[in-house]
Design a protein around this motif. Structure first.
Motif, mmCIF file in Angstrom:
data_model
loop_
_atom_site.group_PDB
_atom_site.id
_atom_site.type_symbol
_atom_site.label_atom_id
_atom_site.label_comp_id
_atom_site.label_asym_id
_atom_site.label_seq_id
_atom_site.Cartn_x
_atom_site.Cartn_y
_atom_site.Cartn_z
ATOM 1 N N TYR A 33 45.449 29.514 40.861
ATOM 2 C CA TYR A 33 44.328 30.397 40.558
ATOM 3 C C TYR A 33 44.528 31.018 39.179
ATOM 4 C CZ TYR A 33 43.742 29.901 45.579
ATOM 5 O OH TYR A 33 43.589 29.383 46.835
ATOM 6 N N PRO A 34 43.842 30.519 38.167
ATOM 7 C CA PRO A 34 44.037 31.057 36.809
ATOM 8 C C PRO A 34 43.581 32.509 36.666
ATOM 9 C CG PRO A 34 42.299 29.399 36.821
ATOM 10 C CD PRO A 34 42.904 29.414 38.190
ATOM 11 N N ASN A 35 42.843 33.012 37.634
ATOM 12 C CA ASN A 35 42.371 34.397 37.596
ATOM 13 C C ASN A 35 43.330 35.356 38.313
ATOM 14 O OD1 ASN A 35 41.578 33.033 40.003
ATOM 15 N ND2 ASN A 35 40.056 34.587 40.438
ATOM 16 N N PHE A 36 44.484 34.845 38.741
ATOM 17 C CA PHE A 36 45.485 35.696 39.397
ATOM 18 C C PHE A 36 46.410 36.316 38.360
ATOM 19 C CE2 PHE A 36 49.850 36.076 41.057
ATOM 20 C CZ PHE A 36 49.634 37.083 41.978
ATOM 21 N N VAL A 37 46.674 37.609 38.512
ATOM 22 C CA VAL A 37 47.610 38.330 37.647
ATOM 23 C C VAL A 37 48.618 39.030 38.550
ATOM 24 C CG1 VAL A 37 47.881 40.165 35.935
ATOM 25 C CG2 VAL A 37 45.853 38.691 35.873
ATOM 26 N N ILE A 38 49.877 38.692 38.384
ATOM 27 C CA ILE A 38 50.935 39.323 39.177
ATOM 28 C C ILE A 38 51.091 40.779 38.764
ATOM 29 C CG2 ILE A 38 52.808 38.635 37.614
ATOM 30 C CD1 ILE A 38 53.363 38.390 41.299
ATOM 31 N N SER A 39 51.302 41.635 39.752
ATOM 32 C CA SER A 39 51.551 43.054 39.481
ATOM 33 C C SER A 39 52.174 43.676 40.722
ATOM 34 C CB SER A 39 50.256 43.785 39.120
ATOM 35 O OG SER A 39 49.414 43.914 40.245
ATOM 36 N N SER A 40 52.475 44.943 40.619
ATOM 37 C CA SER A 40 52.920 45.670 41.805
ATOM 38 C C SER A 40 51.710 45.859 42.720
ATOM 39 C CB SER A 40 53.511 47.021 41.415
ATOM 40 O OG SER A 40 52.506 47.830 40.839
ATOM 41 N N MET A 75 47.864 38.095 49.231
ATOM 42 C CA MET A 75 47.174 37.467 48.104
ATOM 43 C C MET A 75 46.936 35.980 48.354
ATOM 44 S SD MET A 75 46.418 39.931 46.120
ATOM 45 C CE MET A 75 45.728 39.042 44.733
ATOM 46 N N ARG A 76 47.780 35.367 49.143
ATOM 47 C CA ARG A 76 47.618 33.947 49.447
ATOM 48 C C ARG A 76 46.331 33.707 50.236
ATOM 49 N NH1 ARG A 76 52.378 36.132 49.752
ATOM 50 N NH2 ARG A 76 54.145 35.213 48.693
ATOM 51 N N ARG A 128 30.755 42.694 46.207
ATOM 52 C CA ARG A 128 29.391 43.115 45.851
ATOM 53 C C ARG A 128 29.365 44.256 44.842
ATOM 54 N NH1 ARG A 128 27.995 41.885 51.266
ATOM 55 N NH2 ARG A 128 28.308 44.028 51.902
ATOM 56 N N THR A 129 30.492 44.908 44.634
ATOM 57 C CA THR A 129 30.518 45.981 43.639
ATOM 58 C C THR A 129 30.334 45.422 42.236
ATOM 59 O OG1 THR A 129 32.913 45.930 43.307
ATOM 60 C CG2 THR A 129 32.062 47.392 45.054
ATOM 61 N N GLY A 130 30.639 44.135 42.058
ATOM 62 C CA GLY A 130 30.428 43.484 40.775
ATOM 63 C C GLY A 130 31.501 43.734 39.734
ATOM 64 N N ALA A 131 32.622 44.291 40.148
ATOM 65 C CA ALA A 131 33.707 44.529 39.189
ATOM 66 C C ALA A 131 34.213 43.195 38.646
ATOM 67 C CB ALA A 131 34.848 45.295 39.852
ATOM 68 N N LYS A 132 34.724 43.233 37.448
ATOM 69 C CA LYS A 132 35.275 42.022 36.828
ATOM 70 C C LYS A 132 36.735 41.799 37.208
ATOM 71 C CE LYS A 132 31.604 40.755 34.731
ATOM 72 N NZ LYS A 132 30.880 39.607 35.262
ATOM 73 N N ILE A 158 38.137 34.960 46.101
ATOM 74 C CA ILE A 158 37.789 35.627 44.843
ATOM 75 C C ILE A 158 37.126 34.618 43.908
ATOM 76 C CG2 ILE A 158 38.700 36.917 42.866
ATOM 77 C CD1 ILE A 158 39.076 38.379 45.522
ATOM 78 N N PRO A 159 35.944 34.951 43.358
ATOM 79 C CA PRO A 159 35.316 34.033 42.402
ATOM 80 C C PRO A 159 36.237 33.772 41.208
ATOM 81 C CG PRO A 159 33.787 35.773 43.051
ATOM 82 C CD PRO A 159 35.131 36.139 43.607
ATOM 83 N N SER A 160 36.177 32.574 40.673
ATOM 84 C CA SER A 160 37.090 32.182 39.599
ATOM 85 C C SER A 160 36.885 32.970 38.310
ATOM 86 C CB SER A 160 36.963 30.685 39.321
ATOM 87 O OG SER A 160 35.653 30.388 38.891
ATOM 88 N N ASP A 161 35.743 33.621 38.158
ATOM 89 C CA ASP A 161 35.505 34.428 36.957
ATOM 90 C C ASP A 161 35.831 35.907 37.176
ATOM 91 O OD1 ASP A 161 33.383 34.993 38.653
ATOM 92 O OD2 ASP A 161 31.871 34.958 37.064
ATOM 93 N N THR A 162 36.524 36.185 38.268
ATOM 94 C CA THR A 162 36.918 37.550 38.600
ATOM 95 C C THR A 162 38.438 37.624 38.675
ATOM 96 O OG1 THR A 162 34.892 37.859 39.872
ATOM 97 C CG2 THR A 162 36.682 39.392 40.311
#
Length: 100
Positions: A66-73, A21-22, A7-11, A28-32
């Motif tokens: 999930y194309p909106n997933f970005v691997i990171s620490s 993460m699984r 609800r915070t609306g962050a991108k 998570i919405p696909s545009d986020t």
């Protein structure tokens, strides 16, 4: 709690290693963008190049749909993290994407 976070609306959101993460990605919405979350202490600081490679490849494989997933620490890299482990993380990411 994810509903209130979204609800915070962050991108984009970055999740620490306490979150699976699984389980999170389907929520998570696909545009986020959702980033995360290789364990900084358990892997970058105390892991081995092979353990961080394994964890990184596993998370990438599990979240690939999930194309909106970005691997990171999962948080800040500890100052005493081993360079071999940091290199192994980036090497695993490269290995995963070069496989196609």
């Amino acid at each position: 709690m994810i509903d209130s976070i979204l609800r915070t609306g962050a991108k984009a959101y970055h999740f620490g290693n306490a979150i699976d993460m699984r389980e999170m990605m389907p929520l998570i919405p696909s545009d986020t963008v959702a980033m995360g979350n290789i364990d900084p202490a358990g892997q970058f600081l105390n892991g081995t190049p092979e353990s961080i490679r394994k964890e990184t490849l596993s998370l990438l494989g599990d979240c690939a749909k999930y194309p909106n997933f970005v691997i990171s620490s999962g948080c800040d890299i500890p100052p005493l993290a081993k360079w071999e482990n940091i290199d192994a993380f980036f090497g695993a990411v490269k290995e995963y994407y070069e496989r196609g």
